[in-house]
Enzyme design. Structure first.
Site, PDB file in Angstrom:
ATOM      1  N   LYS A  57      99.505 -25.346  41.116  1.00 53.85           N
ATOM      2  CA  LYS A  57     100.587 -26.295  40.808  1.00 53.85           C
ATOM      3  C   LYS A  57      99.961 -27.660  40.598  1.00 53.85           C
ATOM      4  O   LYS A  57      98.873 -27.935  41.105  1.00 53.85           O
ATOM      5  CB  LYS A  57     101.584 -26.373  41.968  1.00 53.85           C
ATOM      6  CG  LYS A  57     102.947 -26.906  41.565  1.00 53.85           C
ATOM      7  CD  LYS A  57     103.781 -25.824  40.926  1.00 53.85           C
ATOM      8  CE  LYS A  57     105.142 -26.311  40.499  1.00 53.85           C
ATOM      9  NZ  LYS A  57     105.986 -25.170  40.109  1.00 53.85           N
TER      10      LYS A  57
HETATM   11  P1  NAD Z   1     114.364 -30.500  35.158  1.00 54.63           P
HETATM   12  O1  NAD Z   1     113.627 -31.765  35.336  1.00 54.63           O
HETATM   13  O2  NAD Z   1     114.539 -29.956  33.784  1.00 54.63           O
HETATM   14  O3  NAD Z   1     115.821 -30.612  35.828  1.00 54.63           O
HETATM   15  C1  NAD Z   1     116.013 -31.006  37.153  1.00 54.63           C
HETATM   16  C2  NAD Z   1     117.500 -31.185  37.353  1.00 54.63           C
HETATM   17  O4  NAD Z   1     117.741 -31.454  38.729  1.00 54.63           O
HETATM   18  C3  NAD Z   1     118.088 -32.357  36.580  1.00 54.63           C
HETATM   19  O5  NAD Z   1     119.348 -31.999  36.067  1.00 54.63           O
HETATM   20  C4  NAD Z   1     118.245 -33.431  37.653  1.00 54.63           C
HETATM   21  O6  NAD Z   1     119.283 -34.356  37.376  1.00 54.63           O
HETATM   22  C5  NAD Z   1     118.607 -32.567  38.834  1.00 54.63           C
HETATM   23  N1  NAD Z   1     118.416 -33.259  40.104  1.00 54.63           N
HETATM   24  C6  NAD Z   1     117.353 -33.985  40.515  1.00 54.63           C
HETATM   25  N2  NAD Z   1     117.584 -34.515  41.731  1.00 54.63           N
HETATM   26  C7  NAD Z   1     118.820 -34.121  42.089  1.00 54.63           C
HETATM   27  C8  NAD Z   1     119.648 -34.363  43.212  1.00 54.63           C
HETATM   28  N3  NAD Z   1     119.200 -35.110  44.231  1.00 54.63           N
HETATM   29  N4  NAD Z   1     120.884 -33.795  43.241  1.00 54.63           N
HETATM   30  C9  NAD Z   1     121.319 -33.042  42.214  1.00 54.63           C
HETATM   31  N5  NAD Z   1     120.596 -32.795  41.126  1.00 54.63           N
HETATM   32  C10 NAD Z   1     119.362 -33.315  41.055  1.00 54.63           C
HETATM   33  O7  NAD Z   1     113.614 -29.456  36.113  1.00 54.63           O
HETATM   34  P2  NAD Z   1     113.644 -27.863  36.000  1.00 54.63           P
HETATM   35  O8  NAD Z   1     112.460 -27.441  35.206  1.00 54.63           O
HETATM   36  O9  NAD Z   1     115.008 -27.403  35.632  1.00 54.63           O
HETATM   37  O10 NAD Z   1     113.317 -27.465  37.511  1.00 54.63           O
HETATM   38  C11 NAD Z   1     114.342 -27.387  38.501  1.00 54.63           C
HETATM   39  C12 NAD Z   1     113.815 -26.567  39.676  1.00 54.63           C
HETATM   40  O11 NAD Z   1     113.460 -25.260  39.224  1.00 54.63           O
HETATM   41  C13 NAD Z   1     112.560 -27.128  40.349  1.00 54.63           C
HETATM   42  O12 NAD Z   1     112.613 -26.822  41.725  1.00 54.63           O
HETATM   43  C14 NAD Z   1     111.447 -26.329  39.686  1.00 54.63           C
HETATM   44  O13 NAD Z   1     110.279 -26.281  40.491  1.00 54.63           O
HETATM   45  C15 NAD Z   1     112.114 -24.984  39.560  1.00 54.63           C
HETATM   46  N6  NAD Z   1     111.528 -24.095  38.549  1.00 54.63           N
HETATM   47  C16 NAD Z   1     111.420 -24.478  37.243  1.00 54.63           C
HETATM   48  C17 NAD Z   1     110.906 -23.591  36.319  1.00 54.63           C
HETATM   49  C18 NAD Z   1     110.829 -23.914  34.852  1.00 54.63           C
HETATM   50  O14 NAD Z   1     110.480 -23.016  34.070  1.00 54.63           O
HETATM   51  N7  NAD Z   1     111.147 -25.105  34.415  1.00 54.63           N
HETATM   52  C19 NAD Z   1     110.466 -22.318  36.722  1.00 54.63           C
HETATM   53  C20 NAD Z   1     110.612 -21.955  38.070  1.00 54.63           C
HETATM   54  C21 NAD Z   1     111.155 -22.854  38.967  1.00 54.63           C
END
Ligand code: NAD
Length: 364
Positions: A57
Protein backbone atom coordinates in the site's frame (compact mmCIF):
# COMPACT_ATOMS: atom_id res chain seq x y z
CA UNK A 1 5.85 29.79 -6.62
CA UNK A 2 6.33 28.21 -3.17
CA UNK A 3 8.14 25.03 -2.21
CA UNK A 4 6.27 22.54 0.02
CA UNK A 5 7.34 19.17 1.34
CA UNK A 6 4.98 16.20 1.62
CA UNK A 7 5.62 12.80 3.13
CA UNK A 8 4.85 9.73 1.03
CA UNK A 9 4.93 6.05 1.91
CA UNK A 10 5.11 2.69 0.15
CA UNK A 11 4.91 -0.40 2.34
CA UNK A 12 5.55 -3.85 0.85
CA UNK A 13 4.07 -6.44 3.20
CA UNK A 14 4.43 -9.85 1.54
CA UNK A 15 5.21 -11.24 -1.93
CA UNK A 16 5.11 -15.00 -1.37
CA UNK A 17 2.21 -15.39 -3.84
CA UNK A 18 3.33 -12.85 -6.47
CA UNK A 19 4.37 -9.22 -7.00
CA UNK A 20 3.39 -6.72 -4.31
CA UNK A 21 0.06 -5.10 -5.11
CA UNK A 22 -1.91 -2.30 -3.52
CA UNK A 23 -3.45 1.13 -3.87
CA UNK A 24 -2.07 4.62 -3.44
CA UNK A 25 -4.02 7.02 -1.22
CA UNK A 26 -3.85 10.83 -1.06
CA UNK A 27 -5.29 11.96 2.27
CA UNK A 28 -4.15 14.26 5.11
CA UNK A 29 -4.48 11.42 7.64
CA UNK A 30 -2.15 9.03 5.81
CA UNK A 31 0.62 7.84 8.15
CA UNK A 32 2.98 4.88 8.41
CA UNK A 33 0.70 2.87 10.70
CA UNK A 34 -2.30 3.22 8.40
CA UNK A 35 -0.25 2.30 5.31
CA UNK A 36 1.24 -0.74 7.10
CA UNK A 37 -2.20 -1.97 8.15
CA UNK A 38 -3.62 -1.48 4.66
CA UNK A 39 -0.60 -3.23 3.07
CA UNK A 40 -1.19 -6.33 5.17
CA UNK A 41 -4.90 -6.31 4.28
CA UNK A 42 -3.84 -6.44 0.61
CA UNK A 43 -1.79 -9.61 1.24
CA UNK A 44 -4.86 -11.33 2.68
CA UNK A 45 -7.24 -9.87 0.08
CA UNK A 46 -5.27 -11.09 -2.95
CA UNK A 47 -5.04 -14.50 -1.29
CA UNK A 48 -8.79 -14.67 -0.51
CA UNK A 49 -9.69 -14.15 -4.18
CA UNK A 50 -6.72 -16.19 -5.38
CA UNK A 51 -5.10 -13.61 -7.66
CA UNK A 52 -1.32 -14.09 -7.97
CA UNK A 53 -0.13 -11.09 -5.98
CA UNK A 54 1.20 -10.16 -2.58
CA UNK A 55 0.25 -7.08 -0.59
CA UNK A 56 1.45 -3.47 -0.52
CA UNK A 57 0.00 0.00 0.00
CA UNK A 58 1.11 3.57 -0.46
CA UNK A 59 0.01 7.05 0.30
CA UNK A 60 0.92 10.68 0.51
CA UNK A 61 -0.16 12.83 3.47
CA UNK A 62 -1.84 15.60 1.48
CA UNK A 63 -5.25 17.17 1.04
CA UNK A 64 -5.53 17.02 -2.76
CA UNK A 65 -8.46 19.47 -2.80
CA UNK A 66 -5.95 22.18 -1.80
CA UNK A 67 -3.76 21.54 -4.87
CA UNK A 68 -4.27 22.50 -8.50
CA UNK A 69 -4.23 19.72 -11.08
CA UNK A 70 -0.68 20.71 -12.12
CA UNK A 71 0.50 20.63 -8.51
CA UNK A 72 -1.08 17.21 -8.04
CA UNK A 73 0.67 15.97 -11.18
CA UNK A 74 4.05 17.30 -9.97
CA UNK A 75 3.52 15.71 -6.54
CA UNK A 76 2.64 12.36 -8.12
CA UNK A 77 5.63 12.47 -10.48
CA UNK A 78 8.04 13.38 -7.65
CA UNK A 79 6.74 10.46 -5.62
CA UNK A 80 7.28 8.07 -8.54
CA UNK A 81 10.76 9.51 -9.16
CA UNK A 82 11.48 8.66 -5.52
CA UNK A 83 10.20 5.07 -5.59
CA UNK A 84 10.62 3.98 -9.24
CA UNK A 85 13.31 1.45 -8.33
CA UNK A 86 10.98 -0.19 -5.81
CA UNK A 87 8.00 -0.70 -8.14
CA UNK A 88 7.65 -2.49 -11.48
CA UNK A 89 5.23 -4.72 -13.38
CA UNK A 90 6.79 -7.84 -11.82
CA UNK A 91 7.81 -6.21 -8.54
CA UNK A 92 5.15 -3.92 -7.05
CA UNK A 93 2.08 -2.58 -8.84
CA UNK A 94 0.20 0.44 -7.42
CA UNK A 95 -3.49 1.16 -8.09
CA UNK A 96 -6.11 3.80 -7.19
CA UNK A 97 -7.42 4.30 -3.67
CA UNK A 98 -8.93 7.23 -1.76
CA UNK A 99 -8.55 10.48 -3.76
CA UNK A 100 -6.52 8.92 -6.55
CA UNK A 101 -8.01 8.07 -9.92
CA UNK A 102 -7.25 6.97 -13.47
CA UNK A 103 -5.52 10.29 -14.23
CA UNK A 104 -3.12 9.84 -11.31
CA UNK A 105 -2.40 6.29 -12.51
CA UNK A 106 -1.65 7.65 -16.02
CA UNK A 107 0.90 10.08 -14.53
CA UNK A 108 2.51 7.21 -12.61
CA UNK A 109 2.78 5.11 -15.78
CA UNK A 110 4.28 8.01 -17.72
CA UNK A 111 6.80 8.98 -15.04
CA UNK A 112 7.86 5.36 -14.58
CA UNK A 113 8.40 5.03 -18.35
CA UNK A 114 10.96 7.86 -18.22
CA UNK A 115 13.20 5.66 -16.10
CA UNK A 116 12.39 2.16 -17.38
CA UNK A 117 10.71 2.46 -20.81
CA UNK A 118 7.33 1.08 -21.84
CA UNK A 119 5.79 -0.89 -18.97
CA UNK A 120 2.03 -0.18 -18.78
CA UNK A 121 1.60 -3.05 -16.30
CA UNK A 122 3.52 -1.12 -13.62
CA UNK A 123 0.26 0.41 -12.41
CA UNK A 124 -3.43 -0.53 -12.75
CA UNK A 125 -6.61 1.53 -12.78
CA UNK A 126 -5.32 3.51 -15.78
CA UNK A 127 -7.68 5.29 -18.22
CA UNK A 128 -9.21 2.86 -20.71
CA UNK A 129 -7.58 4.86 -23.55
CA UNK A 130 -4.17 4.39 -21.94
CA UNK A 131 -3.91 0.63 -21.33
CA UNK A 132 -6.63 0.55 -18.66
CA UNK A 133 -9.26 -2.19 -18.54
CA UNK A 134 -12.93 -1.93 -19.38
CA UNK A 135 -14.88 -2.26 -16.14
CA UNK A 136 -12.02 -1.31 -13.74
CA UNK A 137 -13.67 1.92 -12.54
CA UNK A 138 -16.80 0.10 -11.36
CA UNK A 139 -15.07 -3.13 -10.34
CA UNK A 140 -14.89 -2.62 -6.57
CA UNK A 141 -18.51 -1.46 -6.37
CA UNK A 142 -19.65 -4.34 -8.59
CA UNK A 143 -17.71 -6.80 -6.45
CA UNK A 144 -19.42 -5.47 -3.31
CA UNK A 145 -22.81 -6.06 -4.96
CA UNK A 146 -21.84 -9.60 -6.01
CA UNK A 147 -20.81 -10.29 -2.39
CA UNK A 148 -24.19 -9.01 -1.16
CA UNK A 149 -26.06 -11.06 -3.79
CA UNK A 150 -24.23 -14.24 -2.86
CA UNK A 151 -24.86 -13.81 0.85
CA UNK A 152 -28.54 -12.88 0.41
CA UNK A 153 -29.02 -15.97 -1.72
CA UNK A 154 -27.82 -18.20 1.14
CA UNK A 155 -30.53 -16.56 3.28
CA UNK A 156 -33.26 -17.10 0.68
CA UNK A 157 -33.37 -13.38 -0.21
CA UNK A 158 -32.65 -11.38 -3.36
CA UNK A 159 -31.15 -7.94 -4.00
CA UNK A 160 -34.43 -6.54 -5.44
CA UNK A 161 -36.18 -6.89 -2.08
CA UNK A 162 -33.44 -5.27 -0.04
CA UNK A 163 -33.12 -1.78 1.44
CA UNK A 164 -29.56 -0.45 1.25
CA UNK A 165 -27.59 2.45 2.74
CA UNK A 166 -24.22 3.42 1.21
CA UNK A 167 -21.72 5.69 2.99
CA UNK A 168 -19.20 7.27 0.58
CA UNK A 169 -20.07 8.33 -2.94
CA UNK A 170 -16.64 8.09 -4.56
CA UNK A 171 -15.33 5.30 -6.73
CA UNK A 172 -16.57 2.43 -4.57
CA UNK A 173 -19.75 3.90 -3.07
CA UNK A 174 -21.17 5.55 -6.19
CA UNK A 175 -20.80 2.42 -8.33
CA UNK A 176 -22.11 0.17 -5.55
CA UNK A 177 -25.18 2.43 -5.17
CA UNK A 178 -25.71 2.57 -8.95
CA UNK A 179 -25.46 -1.20 -9.44
CA UNK A 180 -27.69 -1.94 -6.44
CA UNK A 181 -30.23 0.50 -7.89
CA UNK A 182 -29.95 -1.07 -11.37
CA UNK A 183 -30.55 -4.51 -9.85
CA UNK A 184 -33.74 -3.30 -8.23
CA UNK A 185 -32.62 -2.70 -4.64
CA UNK A 186 -34.12 0.24 -2.76
CA UNK A 187 -31.16 2.54 -2.06
CA UNK A 188 -32.59 4.43 0.93
CA UNK A 189 -29.47 6.25 2.10
CA UNK A 190 -26.36 7.77 0.52
CA UNK A 191 -23.76 10.21 1.79
CA UNK A 192 -20.26 11.60 1.42
CA UNK A 193 -18.13 13.91 3.56
CA UNK A 194 -20.27 16.90 2.56
CA UNK A 195 -23.90 15.68 2.87
CA UNK A 196 -26.16 12.69 3.58
CA UNK A 197 -29.66 11.75 2.43
CA UNK A 198 -32.21 9.17 3.54
CA UNK A 199 -35.65 8.25 2.20
CA UNK A 200 -37.22 4.95 3.27
CA UNK A 201 -39.04 4.84 -0.08
CA UNK A 202 -35.72 4.87 -1.98
CA UNK A 203 -33.57 7.65 -3.44
CA UNK A 204 -33.15 8.65 -7.07
CA UNK A 205 -29.61 7.31 -7.48
CA UNK A 206 -29.17 8.30 -11.18
CA UNK A 207 -29.99 11.91 -10.26
CA UNK A 208 -27.39 11.88 -7.44
CA UNK A 209 -24.81 10.37 -9.80
CA UNK A 210 -25.45 13.08 -12.40
CA UNK A 211 -25.08 15.76 -9.70
CA UNK A 212 -21.77 14.35 -8.42
CA UNK A 213 -20.41 13.95 -11.95
CA UNK A 214 -20.78 17.71 -12.32
CA UNK A 215 -20.20 19.03 -8.77
CA UNK A 216 -17.90 16.25 -7.43
CA UNK A 217 -19.69 16.17 -4.04
CA UNK A 218 -23.27 15.51 -2.87
CA UNK A 219 -23.58 18.86 -1.12
CA UNK A 220 -26.35 20.91 -2.76
CA UNK A 221 -28.19 17.93 -4.29
CA UNK A 222 -31.90 18.44 -3.73
CA UNK A 223 -33.11 15.02 -4.92
CA UNK A 224 -33.93 13.64 -1.46
CA UNK A 225 -34.44 14.50 2.22
CA UNK A 226 -31.10 15.45 3.76
CA UNK A 227 -30.04 14.15 7.19
CA UNK A 228 -27.06 14.94 9.44
CA UNK A 229 -23.94 13.01 8.35
CA UNK A 230 -23.74 11.22 11.70
CA UNK A 231 -27.17 9.63 11.21
CA UNK A 232 -26.53 7.86 7.91
CA UNK A 233 -24.84 4.77 9.35
CA UNK A 234 -27.60 4.43 11.95
CA UNK A 235 -30.48 4.58 9.46
CA UNK A 236 -32.80 1.55 9.11
CA UNK A 237 -31.91 -0.80 6.23
CA UNK A 238 -31.15 -4.42 5.37
CA UNK A 239 -27.66 -3.85 3.96
CA UNK A 240 -25.25 -1.17 5.14
CA UNK A 241 -22.29 -0.48 2.83
CA UNK A 242 -19.57 1.62 4.46
CA UNK A 243 -17.56 2.74 1.39
CA UNK A 244 -15.65 5.80 2.63
CA UNK A 245 -12.89 5.66 5.22
CA UNK A 246 -11.77 3.10 7.81
CA UNK A 247 -12.81 2.95 11.47
CA UNK A 248 -16.36 4.29 11.05
CA UNK A 249 -18.17 1.44 12.85
CA UNK A 250 -17.01 1.63 16.45
CA UNK A 251 -18.03 0.49 19.93
CA UNK A 252 -19.87 3.81 20.24
CA UNK A 253 -22.25 3.27 17.31
CA UNK A 254 -22.33 -0.53 16.76
CA UNK A 255 -25.19 -1.03 19.24
CA UNK A 256 -27.28 1.55 17.39
CA UNK A 257 -26.95 0.16 13.85
CA UNK A 258 -30.29 -0.81 12.30
CA UNK A 259 -29.11 -3.15 9.55
CA UNK A 260 -28.91 -6.94 9.14
CA UNK A 261 -25.80 -7.06 6.95
CA UNK A 262 -22.66 -4.90 6.76
CA UNK A 263 -20.89 -5.18 3.39
CA UNK A 264 -17.46 -3.61 3.84
CA UNK A 265 -16.76 -1.58 0.69
CA UNK A 266 -14.11 0.46 2.52
CA UNK A 267 -10.95 -1.04 3.93
CA UNK A 268 -11.13 -1.56 7.69
CA UNK A 269 -14.44 0.24 8.36
CA UNK A 270 -15.21 -1.89 11.45
CA UNK A 271 -13.08 -1.68 14.60
CA UNK A 272 -12.43 -4.98 16.44
CA UNK A 273 -14.69 -3.85 19.33
CA UNK A 274 -17.52 -3.08 16.91
CA UNK A 275 -16.97 -6.41 15.17
CA UNK A 276 -17.63 -8.23 18.46
CA UNK A 277 -20.79 -6.21 19.08
CA UNK A 278 -22.10 -6.87 15.57
CA UNK A 279 -21.44 -10.59 15.96
CA UNK A 280 -23.28 -10.68 19.29
CA UNK A 281 -26.20 -8.79 17.70
CA UNK A 282 -26.41 -11.31 14.83
CA UNK A 283 -25.46 -8.74 12.17
CA UNK A 284 -23.49 -10.46 9.41
CA UNK A 285 -20.33 -8.71 8.24
CA UNK A 286 -19.10 -9.39 4.70
CA UNK A 287 -15.42 -8.63 5.41
CA UNK A 288 -13.42 -6.09 3.41
CA UNK A 289 -10.76 -8.56 2.28
CA UNK A 290 -13.52 -10.39 0.43
CA UNK A 291 -16.26 -7.82 -0.20
CA UNK A 292 -14.11 -5.11 -1.79
CA UNK A 293 -11.74 -7.46 -3.63
CA UNK A 294 -13.43 -6.79 -6.98
CA UNK A 295 -11.05 -3.86 -7.53
CA UNK A 296 -7.84 -5.83 -7.18
CA UNK A 297 -9.39 -8.65 -9.21
CA UNK A 298 -10.04 -6.41 -12.21
CA UNK A 299 -6.64 -4.77 -11.63
CA UNK A 300 -5.27 -8.28 -12.14
CA UNK A 301 -7.25 -8.54 -15.41
CA UNK A 302 -5.82 -5.17 -16.49
CA UNK A 303 -2.27 -6.38 -15.75
CA UNK A 304 -2.89 -9.62 -17.70
CA UNK A 305 -4.19 -7.58 -20.65
CA UNK A 306 -1.14 -5.25 -20.47
CA UNK A 307 1.30 -8.16 -20.46
CA UNK A 308 -0.50 -9.92 -23.33
CA UNK A 309 -1.22 -6.68 -25.23
CA UNK A 310 -4.74 -7.97 -25.79
CA UNK A 311 -7.79 -6.03 -24.56
CA UNK A 312 -10.89 -7.77 -23.18
CA UNK A 313 -14.38 -6.38 -23.63
CA UNK A 314 -16.51 -5.41 -20.63
CA UNK A 315 -18.64 -8.54 -20.80
CA UNK A 316 -15.60 -10.77 -20.37
CA UNK A 317 -14.38 -8.65 -17.44
CA UNK A 318 -17.76 -8.96 -15.70
CA UNK A 319 -18.06 -12.70 -16.30
CA UNK A 320 -14.54 -13.37 -14.95
CA UNK A 321 -15.10 -11.02 -11.97
CA UNK A 322 -18.31 -12.82 -11.04
CA UNK A 323 -16.61 -16.19 -11.35
CA UNK A 324 -13.78 -15.18 -9.00
CA UNK A 325 -16.03 -13.46 -6.42
CA UNK A 326 -18.48 -16.39 -6.33
CA UNK A 327 -15.67 -18.93 -5.90
CA UNK A 328 -14.17 -16.83 -3.07
CA UNK A 329 -17.58 -16.72 -1.37
CA UNK A 330 -17.92 -20.51 -1.61
CA UNK A 331 -14.43 -20.91 -0.09
CA UNK A 332 -15.37 -18.57 2.78
CA UNK A 333 -18.69 -20.20 3.57
CA UNK A 334 -17.18 -23.71 3.47
CA UNK A 335 -14.34 -22.61 5.76
CA UNK A 336 -16.78 -20.82 8.08
CA UNK A 337 -18.86 -24.01 8.30
CA UNK A 338 -15.84 -26.26 8.89
CA UNK A 339 -14.41 -24.05 11.64
CA UNK A 340 -17.81 -22.84 12.94
CA UNK A 341 -16.76 -19.24 12.68
CA UNK A 342 -17.81 -15.88 11.24
CA UNK A 343 -16.96 -14.87 7.67
CA UNK A 344 -14.13 -12.50 8.64
CA UNK A 345 -12.31 -15.20 10.59
CA UNK A 346 -12.99 -17.61 7.72
CA UNK A 347 -11.50 -15.12 5.25
CA UNK A 348 -8.33 -14.82 7.33
CA UNK A 349 -8.10 -18.63 7.67
CA UNK A 350 -8.34 -19.05 3.88
CA UNK A 351 -5.85 -16.24 3.23
CA UNK A 352 -3.25 -17.13 5.85
CA UNK A 353 -3.31 -20.78 4.79
CA UNK A 354 -2.68 -19.81 1.16
CA UNK A 355 0.14 -17.38 1.98
CA UNK A 356 1.72 -19.83 4.43
CA UNK A 357 1.55 -22.64 1.86
CA UNK A 358 3.28 -20.48 -0.76
CA UNK A 359 5.97 -19.42 1.72
CA UNK A 360 6.55 -23.04 2.77
CA UNK A 361 6.67 -24.32 -0.80
CA UNK A 362 9.24 -21.66 -1.66
CA UNK A 363 11.29 -23.08 1.17
CA UNK A 364 11.38 -19.90 3.18
P1 NAD B 1 -12.85 7.98 -3.25
O1 NAD B 1 -11.85 9.01 -2.90
O2 NAD B 1 -13.22 7.79 -4.67
O3 NAD B 1 -14.21 8.23 -2.42
C1 NAD B 1 -14.23 8.36 -1.03
C2 NAD B 1 -15.63 8.79 -0.65
O4 NAD B 1 -15.72 8.80 0.77
C3 NAD B 1 -15.99 10.19 -1.11
O5 NAD B 1 -17.33 10.21 -1.55
C4 NAD B 1 -15.85 11.02 0.17
O6 NAD B 1 -16.68 12.17 0.19
C5 NAD B 1 -16.32 10.01 1.19
N1 NAD B 1 -15.91 10.36 2.54
C6 NAD B 1 -14.69 10.76 2.98
N2 NAD B 1 -14.72 11.05 4.29
C7 NAD B 1 -15.99 10.84 4.69
C8 NAD B 1 -16.68 11.00 5.92
N3 NAD B 1 -16.02 11.40 7.01
N4 NAD B 1 -18.01 10.69 5.96
C9 NAD B 1 -18.65 10.28 4.86
N5 NAD B 1 -18.07 10.13 3.67
C10 NAD B 1 -16.76 10.40 3.58
O7 NAD B 1 -12.29 6.63 -2.60
P2 NAD B 1 -12.67 5.14 -3.02
O8 NAD B 1 -11.66 4.67 -4.00
O9 NAD B 1 -14.12 5.05 -3.33
O10 NAD B 1 -12.35 4.36 -1.66
C11 NAD B 1 -13.30 4.28 -0.60
C12 NAD B 1 -12.90 3.14 0.32
O11 NAD B 1 -12.86 1.92 -0.41
C13 NAD B 1 -11.51 3.28 0.96
O12 NAD B 1 -11.55 2.70 2.25
C14 NAD B 1 -10.64 2.44 0.04
O13 NAD B 1 -9.47 1.99 0.69
C15 NAD B 1 -11.59 1.31 -0.28
N6 NAD B 1 -11.27 0.56 -1.50
C16 NAD B 1 -11.16 1.19 -2.71
C17 NAD B 1 -10.91 0.44 -3.84
C18 NAD B 1 -10.85 1.05 -5.21
O14 NAD B 1 -10.75 0.29 -6.19
N7 NAD B 1 -10.93 2.34 -5.37
C19 NAD B 1 -10.73 -0.95 -3.74
C20 NAD B 1 -10.87 -1.56 -2.48
C21 NAD B 1 -11.15 -0.79 -1.38
Amino acid sequence: GHVRTFTGYRVQHDNSRGPFKGGLRFHPEVDIDEVRALASLMTWKTAVVGVPYGGAKGGIAVDPTQLSSHELERLTRKFVAGIHDLIGDHVDIPAPDVNTNAQVMAWIMDEYSKFHGFHPGVVTGKPVDLFGSAGRDEATGRGVVIAIEEFLRTQGHEVPESRCVVQGFGNVGSHAARILHEKGARVCGIGDHTASFYDAAGLNVPSALAWVREKRVLQGWSGGPSIPNGELLLSPCDVLVPAALGGVLTKDNAEALQCRIVAEGANGPTTPEADEILQRRGITVLPDIFANAGGVTVSYFEWVQNIQQFAWDETRVRVELERIMRKAFRDLTQTAATHRTDLRTAAFIVAIERVARAAQQRGV
